[in-house]
Motif scaffolding. Structure first.
Motif, mmCIF file in Angstrom:
data_model
loop_
_atom_site.group_PDB
_atom_site.id
_atom_site.type_symbol
_atom_site.label_atom_id
_atom_site.label_comp_id
_atom_site.label_asym_id
_atom_site.label_seq_id
_atom_site.Cartn_x
_atom_site.Cartn_y
_atom_site.Cartn_z
ATOM 1 N N ASN A 470 75.519 59.438 34.837
ATOM 2 C CA ASN A 470 75.472 58.257 35.526
ATOM 3 C C ASN A 470 75.773 58.107 36.942
ATOM 4 N N LEU A 471 75.704 59.645 37.493
ATOM 5 C CA LEU A 471 75.603 59.557 38.743
ATOM 6 C C LEU A 471 74.485 58.899 39.506
ATOM 7 N N SER A 472 74.533 58.135 40.260
ATOM 8 C CA SER A 472 73.452 57.302 41.040
ATOM 9 C C SER A 472 72.746 57.773 42.050
ATOM 10 N N GLY A 473 73.442 58.912 42.746
ATOM 11 C CA GLY A 473 72.902 59.507 43.861
ATOM 12 C C GLY A 473 73.479 58.839 45.255
ATOM 13 N N ASP A 474 74.297 57.780 45.186
ATOM 14 C CA ASP A 474 74.799 57.160 46.428
ATOM 15 C C ASP A 474 76.318 57.548 46.663
ATOM 16 N N GLU A 475 76.727 58.816 46.029
ATOM 17 C CA GLU A 475 77.978 59.188 46.072
ATOM 18 C C GLU A 475 78.306 60.080 47.340
ATOM 19 N N ASP A 476 79.101 59.805 48.037
ATOM 20 C CA ASP A 476 79.556 60.735 49.095
ATOM 21 C C ASP A 476 80.088 62.038 48.908
ATOM 22 N N LEU A 477 81.160 62.038 48.077
ATOM 23 C CA LEU A 477 81.758 63.049 47.592
ATOM 24 C C LEU A 477 81.904 62.915 46.181
ATOM 25 N N ILE A 478 81.522 64.062 45.609
ATOM 26 C CA ILE A 478 81.700 64.227 44.056
ATOM 27 C C ILE A 478 82.670 65.377 43.891
ATOM 28 N N ILE A 479 83.667 65.120 42.944
ATOM 29 C CA ILE A 479 84.753 66.000 42.505
ATOM 30 C C ILE A 479 84.311 66.539 40.971
ATOM 31 N N THR A 480 84.330 67.746 40.640
ATOM 32 C CA THR A 480 83.908 68.132 39.392
ATOM 33 C C THR A 480 84.789 69.221 38.913
ATOM 34 N N GLN A 481 84.965 69.611 37.678
ATOM 35 C CA GLN A 481 85.652 70.829 37.400
ATOM 36 C C GLN A 481 84.561 71.830 37.484
ATOM 37 N N GLU A 482 84.957 73.053 37.810
ATOM 38 C CA GLU A 482 83.991 74.084 38.183
ATOM 39 C C GLU A 482 82.926 74.299 37.145
ATOM 40 N N GLN A 483 83.066 74.209 35.949
ATOM 41 C CA GLN A 483 81.951 74.593 34.956
ATOM 42 C C GLN A 483 80.913 73.562 34.942
ATOM 43 N N LEU A 484 81.229 72.482 35.654
ATOM 44 C CA LEU A 484 80.277 71.260 35.868
ATOM 45 C C LEU A 484 79.650 71.101 36.933
ATOM 46 N N THR A 485 80.002 71.841 38.061
ATOM 47 C CA THR A 485 79.495 71.481 39.303
ATOM 48 C C THR A 485 78.030 71.616 39.592
ATOM 49 N N ASP A 486 77.472 72.629 38.848
ATOM 50 C CA ASP A 486 76.149 72.631 38.972
ATOM 51 C C ASP A 486 75.265 71.545 38.558
ATOM 52 N N ARG A 487 75.666 70.990 37.417
ATOM 53 C CA ARG A 487 75.158 69.795 36.822
ATOM 54 C C ARG A 487 75.182 68.572 37.913
ATOM 55 N N ALA A 488 76.454 68.505 38.271
ATOM 56 C CA ALA A 488 76.450 67.196 39.375
ATOM 57 C C ALA A 488 75.718 67.501 40.644
ATOM 58 N N LYS A 489 75.512 68.783 40.860
ATOM 59 C CA LYS A 489 74.621 68.975 41.982
ATOM 60 C C LYS A 489 73.418 68.727 41.964
ATOM 61 N N GLY A 490 72.949 69.045 40.753
ATOM 62 C CA GLY A 490 71.652 68.700 40.338
ATOM 63 C C GLY A 490 71.124 67.251 40.242
ATOM 64 N N MET A 491 72.249 66.140 39.870
ATOM 65 C CA MET A 491 72.283 64.854 40.015
ATOM 66 C C MET A 491 72.132 64.152 41.404
ATOM 67 N N ASN A 492 72.993 64.828 42.314
ATOM 68 C CA ASN A 492 72.952 64.482 43.580
ATOM 69 C C ASN A 492 73.136 65.613 44.738
ATOM 70 N N PRO A 493 72.128 66.314 44.839
ATOM 71 C CA PRO A 493 72.332 67.682 45.772
ATOM 72 C C PRO A 493 72.618 67.321 47.246
ATOM 73 N N GLY A 494 72.567 65.944 47.739
ATOM 74 C CA GLY A 494 72.895 65.356 48.918
ATOM 75 C C GLY A 494 74.449 65.316 49.284
ATOM 76 N N ALA A 495 75.068 65.058 48.361
ATOM 77 C CA ALA A 495 76.489 64.651 48.418
ATOM 78 C C ALA A 495 77.224 65.922 48.538
ATOM 79 N N GLN A 496 78.744 65.722 49.058
ATOM 80 C CA GLN A 496 79.575 66.924 49.162
ATOM 81 C C GLN A 496 79.993 66.983 47.860
ATOM 82 N N HIS A 497 80.074 68.291 47.467
ATOM 83 C CA HIS A 497 80.739 68.662 46.112
ATOM 84 C C HIS A 497 81.902 69.390 46.042
ATOM 85 N N VAL A 498 82.888 68.958 45.394
ATOM 86 C CA VAL A 498 84.120 69.639 45.491
ATOM 87 C C VAL A 498 84.574 70.294 44.048
ATOM 88 N N SER A 499 84.657 71.630 43.779
ATOM 89 C CA SER A 499 84.781 72.151 42.519
ATOM 90 C C SER A 499 86.481 72.237 42.464
#
Length: 520
Positions: A470-499
């Protein structure tokens, strides 16, 4: 703190894992919003069927009243309401309300054309019908004359629904019936041959790698619901939901762990065992992979106990809390279910303790154990910054990250990174915790960070939790567990991603707060 980069190379195995995670998350997205229906149906079953707590023929569907057979409500809810609710949700995920309507008509054809419960059919036909409606609408998108939109939209959806209903009724219902029967026979074989505990070899590791939803919601819920209709309970609902194996792991770390793992384990027990958020113990296993043996043996012990006592639940236990498990337990299964939890916790705890004791001297000599070292290796294998890796899941056992490490960790993912360029952080106002289902662990992490931000007096920053899908692409910072970060990055590659490794007590949260302070 660790961040992902758009240019980070992906391994094929990771790609396969992410693909299975996405598939499982999609299934979970259809089932999880409707878990309340399963629970309501389970309570109706537990109370009113002939072997229930308070048998009522007109509700439970047994016996006759004035010579007329009572069909009850247990069967119709399982046959019609649950599959249609799943199909509607699946259709909405693909093509909003219009997709839900077409998908539900398609699913109704499969339901009426089959003698089996069509939860599996709903999971396929709901999204498939919505997808076909979406593709159909694209054929004449922008070509309809003004004033005819409603006419075309309604009749096109109705005609498509008619065709899909007929296909579902005459053809697909038979195909799904064969599949469901084959799966049921496979489970029956495992039970009769006393082989069902072997399922833990696949299910327990799948849980830790967030791959369990495809198995749990795609197969076990379907077969478990059918078993409940036939015998009033099902052991299949406990294959994944049993909190015992995770409890044993956390107890072992509480007594024999070292460093920050030992200090965080007691709090994790409350969240895992009573809150039902199993993700909280996953980092403890991932940091010391030999613990997979402990959870597998613990899970197999729990399954074997339930098989031996012929115990089971009347509905899925979601989340996997001991409270939810006991609430859904069949009235004749409390001894078996409670023993399955206790014994599985005991076995996983004893095995995990043995491994921790055997490696304790080495862990202490390493200043926090092989868990920190293993995390650093894992980060290096993923191509992440070696300095940032030391601020990983259990970095509390190591020296705190430097200001330079914090600054580099918050570099914008899409900002310049060529030699000589300075990576600058974008302003963060919308922080999202994302997990598989958008509940449980991500809600817990969002609450922890929200409290830290509030105590720091920071305003103008929102912290919410969502499902990754359900990530919409307007997130500034996305925090995920390490095993899920690749999926979150695919949904919004322009955000900052913290594992992070542990949503409950991640050192990255303090670094996030410092970054927010500096931007204000």
């Amino acid at each position: 703190m660790t961040t992902t980069s758009v240019a980070t190379p992906k391994k094929e195995s990771g790609g396969a894992r992410v693909g299975v995670q996405k598939f499982g998350a999609f299934l979970s997205g259809m089932v999880m919003p409707n878990i309340a229906i399963f629970i309501a149906w389970g309570l109706i079953t537990a109370f009113f069927i002939q072997t229930g707590w308070t048998p009522v023929g007109i509700l439970g569907g047994f016996g006759k009243t004035d010579g007329v057979a009572n069909v009850g409500v247990v069967g119709p809810i399982l046959t019609y309401l649950i599959p249609l609710a799943i199909a509607i949700q699946g259709g909405r995920m693909i093509y909003d309300i219009r997709g839900a309507v077409v998908g539900s008509v398609f699913t109704m054809g499969v339901i009426l054309g089959s003698d089996s419960t069509m939860i599996l059919g709903a999971m396929i036909c709901g999204p498939l019908g919505a997808y076909l409606a979406k593709q159909m609408d694209r054929l004449w998108d922008g070509k309809i004359k003004p004033g005819f939109e409603m006419l075309v939209n309604n009749y096109s959806a109705g005609i498509l629904g008619f065709g899909l209903f007929m296909a579902g009724f005459f053809w697909l219902s038979k195909l799904f019936g064969v599949i469901v029967t084959a799966l049921g026979n496979a489970v029956h074989f495992l039970v009769t041959e006393h082989l069902l505990p072997l399922a833990s070899i696949f299910i327990e590791p799948a849980k830790v790698f967030f791959l369990n939803n495809a198995i749990n919601h795609g197969v076990l819920d379907q077969l478990g619901a059918q078993q409940v209709q036939q015998s009033g309970k099902s052991v299949l609902f406990l294959l994944e939901a049993n909190p015992g194996p995770g409890l044993g792991i956390l107890l072992a770390f509480t007594f024999f762990g070292v460093g920050v793992a030992r200090s965080t384990a007691p709090g994790a027990i409350l969240i895992q065992f009573f809150g039902g958020i199993h993700e909280i113990y996953f980092p403890f296993v991932l940091q010391k992979p030999i613990m997979f043996i402990a959870v597998i043996l613990g899970g197999a012990t729990g399954v074997g106990t339930n098989v031996a006592f012929n115990s089971g639940l009347v509905a899925p236990a979601s989340p996997g809390s001991i409270i939810a498990v006991l609430t859904s337990t069949s009235k004749d299964s409390y001894v078996g279910v409670i023993l399955s939890v206790v014994l599985s916790a005991a076995v996983s705890g004893v095995v995990a303790s043995f491994f921790l004791i055997a490696t304790r001297k080495r862990d202490l000599a390493n200043g926090g154990g092989d868990m920190t070292e293993a995390l650093a290796k894992m980060q290096a294998n993923k191509g992440r910054d070696a300095n940032a890796a030391t601020a990983g899941v259990f970095a509390g056992a190591s020296a705190p990250a430097t200001d330079e490490e914090v600054e580099s960790s918050f570099g914008g993912v899409g900002s310049p990174s060529a030699p000589g360029n300075t990576t600058t952080a974008t302003r963060v106002e919308n922080i999202v915790f994302a997990c598989d289902a958008g509940m449980g662990s991500s809600a817990m992490g969002a609450s922890v960070l929200r409290n830290k931000i509030k105590k720091a007096g920071i305003e103008g920053v929102t912290v919410v939790n969502k499902a990754i899908a359900n990530l919409s692409g307007d997130e500034d910072l996305i925090i995920t567990q390490e095993q899920l970060t690749d999926r979150a990055k695919g949904m919004n590659p322009g955000a900052q991603h913290v594992s992070v490794g542990n949503f409950m007590n991640a050192p990255q949260y303090d670094q996030v707060v410092e970054q927010l302070k500096s931007q204000q």
